[in-house]
Design an enzyme around this catalytic site. Structure first.
Site, PDB file in Angstrom:
ATOM      1  N   GLU A 139       1.290  -1.499   0.209  1.00 14.88           N
ATOM      2  CA  GLU A 139      -0.229   0.573  -0.260  1.00 14.88           C
ATOM      3  C   GLU A 139       0.605   1.263  -0.282  1.00 14.88           C
ATOM      4  OE1 GLU A 139      -3.565  -2.208   2.690  1.00 14.88           O
ATOM      5  OE2 GLU A 139      -2.173  -0.933   3.645  1.00 14.88           O
ATOM      6  N   GLU A 149      -5.035  -8.630   0.933  1.00 17.84           N
ATOM      7  CA  GLU A 149      -5.754  -8.689   1.954  1.00 17.84           C
ATOM      8  C   GLU A 149      -6.814  -8.372   2.343  1.00 17.84           C
ATOM      9  OE1 GLU A 149      -3.876  -5.332   4.164  1.00 17.84           O
ATOM     10  OE2 GLU A 149      -1.911  -6.414   3.684  1.00 17.84           O
TER      11      GLU A 149
END
Length: 622
Positions: free
Chosen positions: A267, A429
């Site tokens: 991220e 995720e």
């Protein structure tokens, strides 16, 4: 008087143009992102999804579990530990913290772009903030027993590894902490900066994972910048690329044969925004100028992401340059939220946010990706300078809206953009913070159905990794939100208790199937709790306008389960909720309401006196 009339006309014209522009923008957004779809899942069948039937060049579809150093490792003096320990302890510091909190108002627009959450300034409109002390950097940390131990994954990895193994997963995603391997800046050379004992210890952990029958997915950078790198500017500076490559070479050279797939960055745009634009994560305290110019072409956001893209490309080349019998898989874990406007005038913030966060980073590195990792947690309703807590939507404890359809939409959107590259996807995720475990079970099932539906539509997905094994340190929210399939008792030597979702996840992994029976059981239990008005913890402060604060809470508020059908393919999206949109919707719907209220009598009939009775108008207020 004429001047006043002219000003009124100009103001009216500007208002009309503004409304018109927003209407056009929202119409385009709705067509592209909110169009209704027919679910390819046959809900009449007993088996709703069979992942065993799907194979690809890398083999069968896989399931995995994920963790990260900052969440789980003890004996780690990283940026997050130092950040958590920083708290005001004197009147002067408290006053300074208050001034800093007031200054956060400048960052509200940035907050809407980054994560849509306003910083809690302890103002008059905060219905939960009366007489609060200055906010800590990390909530629910100082009041958590043995906070520095995290999950003791460094000293005792066996517990987490065994818990993962027993579910039947074949992939274990973990990371190596940069600051543990390089505790000091390598100004005097690599040898003097590297902790080789830590390198060997990581190898020992990787061997444990592999000896338990799981492949390793290793993350190189997971939201944790070494404090020494933060001191000179971190990813704002080009030399961080060189230092990162020094670290990468050490890790790859030492652990290459123990790793099956690599995630260079987790991220990156989230780290960049929360660190360099908001200053709510460790590593930077941006000033007004840096904030105001952050999203300009040469602003800190684009500058930091540029160097992270360069670092990824170099790491990709280095990993692929190693001579080995096996071909490595190298990618990134990219965070995608499904963002939607709460009102008509919020479409601009959503458009800007999406333009900055969805595709740009992946576009810059797409030629050097063996897979695109998608981290998806839910939806966000943008309202003004923050995120709206929509009372009719279900939320995780962290304030993320539950929306399985969003994963389906995101996967189709990314596949459409990058299918010419023939790059597969991995859900790196997906998870939900839910201490009650009542939401987590249907959340798991519905997101797997969304994933399977995307695969039926032609999206190549290699695997699904759930976040996470055990409740852990959740960044600036501390130990408040509970993401684990396993509960952790921090007061009793981190004792583990398997939640029902652990057993459900294990059943799905081992069978490779999602059944109608399991779906019904999970959903019915949630509905039962919602209809009974049961409460659950919620770790977000909310102001009088139902805007959520970015600050986590040391202790939760209590929020009822929501009685709404958010199952995959069932969610009915609300219309815009601003006053203008509501009025317009009422005016458009009114004729339809009147039509339906008219009593339609196809055959004329008479009363006892022989008079013809015509259809009567029914009151719309009946």
């Amino acid at each position: 008087m004429e001047l006043f009339a002219l000003l009124i006309k100009v103001a009216g014209l500007l208002a009309t143009v503004t409304v018109g522009a927003n209407v056009v923008s929202y119409s385009r957004f709705r067509r592209q992102n909110l169009a209704k779809f027919r679910s390819p899942i046959d809900e009449s069948k007993e088996v709703l999804a069979d992942f065993n039937s799907i194979e690809h060049e890398e083999g069968k579809f896989f399931f995995g579990l994920a963790t990260a150093p900052a969440h789980a490792e003890d004996d780690l003096d990283d940026a997050w530990l130092q950040f958590a320990k920083e708290t005001p302890c004197s009147a002067e510091e408290a006053e300074a913290a208050d001034k800093k909190a007031r200054r956060k108002k400048v960052k509200l627009a940035v907050g809407a772009i980054t994560k849509g959450l306003a910083k809690n300034t302890h103002g008059k409109e905060d219905k939960n903030a009366a007489d609060k002390p200055p906010s800590k950097n990390v909530a629910a940390w100082h009041n958590a027993p043995h906070a520095e131990d995290r999950l003791k994954f460094w000293s005792d990895p066996d517990k987490e590894v065994k818990l993962a193994k027993d579910t039947g997963v074949t992939v274990f995603r973990m990371g190596v902490d940069w600051s543990r391997i390089m505790p000091v800046e390598p100004t005097k050379g690599i040898k003097e900066a590297v902790n080789y004992e830590a390198v060997e210890h990581y190898k020992w952990i990787l061997k444990k994972v592999r000896s338990n029958g799981m492949k390793v997915m290793l993350t190189l950078f997971h939201h944790s910048l070494p404090p020494w790198a933060a001191d000179y500017g971190g990813w704002k500076m080009e030399k961080t690329v060189d230092y990162f490559m020094d670290f990468t070479r050490i890790v790859v050279d030492s652990m290459y044969d123990l790793v099956d797939s690599w995630v260079t960055f987790n991220e990156p745009h989230i780290f960049t925004m929360l660190t360099y634009m908001c200053g709510s994560w460790p590593g930077n305290n941006p000033d007004f100028l840096e904030i105001a110019t952050s999203t300009l072409p040469m602003g800190v956001f684009h500058r930091a992401l540029h160097w992270m893209a360069v670092a990824h490309s170099k790491a990709y080349d280095y990993i692929h340059g190693k001579i080995s019998l096996k071909k490595p898989l190298v990618g990134v874990a990219h965070h995608v939220s499904f963002m939607r406007p709460y009102g008509l005038f919020d479409i601009g913030a959503v458009t800007i946010s999406n333009s900055l966060t969805i595709f740009p980073y992946i576009d810059s590195i797409c030629e050097k990706l063996d897979f695109i990792g998608i981290n998806y947690y839910g939806q966000e309703a943008v309202c003004g300078a923050g995120l709206k807590l929509v009372e009719t939507d279900e939320y995780s404890e962290s304030g993320r809206g539950v929306y399985p359809d969003g994963l389906y939409r995101v996967l189709l959107m990314f596949h459409e953009r990058y299918k010419h590259l023939k790059v597969p996807f991995i859900v790196t995720e997906n998870g939900v913070s839910d201490e009650t475990d009542v939401i987590r079970r249907p959340y798991l099932i519905e997101h797997l159905l969304a994933l399977y539906a995307a695969m039926l539509k032609g999206v190549p997905v290699l695997g699904y990794i759930f976040w996470t094994i055990s409740d852990n340190w959740e960044w600036a929210d501390g130990y408040g939100p509970k993401f684990g399939l396993v509960a952790v008792d921090r007061s009793h030597d981190l004792a583990r208790t398997l939640r029902q979702s652990y057993h459900l996840f294990s059943k799905i992994v081992k069978s490779g199937k999602v059944t109608r029976k399991d779906r019904s059981l999970a959903w019915n239990e949630l509905q039962k709790a919602a209809k009974a008005g049961k409460l659950r913890p919620f770790y977000r402060g909310v102001d009088n306008h139902n805007l959520m604060y970015a600050d986590g809470l040391d202790k939760p508020q209590w929020r009822p389960f929501v009685d709404r059908d958010w199952r995959f393919g069932h969610y009915q999206m609300d219309g815009l909720q601003d006053p203008l949109s509501r009025v317009a919707r009422t005016l458009l719907i009114w004729p339809l309401i009147m039509k339906k209220r008219i009593r339609k009598v196809k055959i004329k009939h008479t009363d006892d006196a022989g008079l013809v009775l015509h259809p009567a108008l029914a009151s719309p207020f009946d």
